[in-house]
Write an enzyme that holds these catalytic residues in place. Structure first.
Site, PDB file in Angstrom:
ATOM      1  N   GLU A  70       0.887  -1.228   0.146  1.00  0.00           N
ATOM      2  CA  GLU A  70       0.008   0.104  -0.085  1.00  0.00           C
ATOM      3  C   GLU A  70       0.773   1.230   0.156  1.00  0.00           C
ATOM      4  OE1 GLU A  70      -3.337   1.964  -0.728  1.00  0.00           O
ATOM      5  OE2 GLU A  70      -3.618   0.003  -0.220  1.00  0.00           O
ATOM      6  N   GLU A  77       1.588   6.123  -7.460  1.00  0.00           N
ATOM      7  CA  GLU A  77       0.487   6.899  -7.774  1.00  0.00           C
ATOM      8  C   GLU A  77       0.655   8.221  -7.812  1.00  0.00           C
ATOM      9  OE1 GLU A  77      -2.987   5.851  -5.430  1.00  0.00           O
ATOM     10  OE2 GLU A  77      -3.442   4.141  -6.799  1.00  0.00           O
TER      11      GLU A  77
END
Length: 127
Positions: A70, A77
């Site tokens: 994560e 991202e």
């Protein structure tokens, strides 16, 4: 006996930046908060069920796998957003692939949870 080596300024800064990255992800990514809550629940179950250290290690590996992926997903991202603010097929592929890594780690975590927590939890509830 050697004395303790003190951290130099750059080591302290690196550690601080690492913590800032975790805090940023926790504040800005709903899924990271869900992962954190899940980790707390798993820890509570492990203590309540009095699991063996080896079983706890499996659970810890699953939690860490999800957290690491994560964190990397968030880094990828944000980097893609910076490098490619507009629509881009390659940007989409990068983001989708990073998200896919989180999914794989999450499936692993669920499987470990079922294998490790399932039998003692079932015994506690049914017995």
């Amino acid at each position: 006996m050697r004395g303790r080596r003190k951290w130099n300024q750059s080591e302290r800064e690196s550690f601080r930046h690492s913590i800032e990255g975790i805090v940023y992800t926790m504040k800005n990514e709903l899924h990271m908060r869900i992962h954190a809550i899940s980790a707390v629940i798993v820890a509570i179950l492990a203590v309540a069920l009095k699991l063996q250290p080896g079983d706890c290690l499996w659970l810890l590996s699953a939690v860490v796998a999800v957290w690491v992926t994560e964190l990397l997903n968030t880094a990828i991202e944000r980097t893609v957003d910076l490098a490619s603010p507009g629509e881009s097929e390659l940007a989409k592929i990068a983001k989708d692939t990073a998200a896919g890594a989180v999914l794989v780690a999450s499936v692993y975590a669920v499987a470990v949870g079922i294998v490790v927590l399932g039998p003692p939890l079932w015994e506690k509830l049914a017995g």
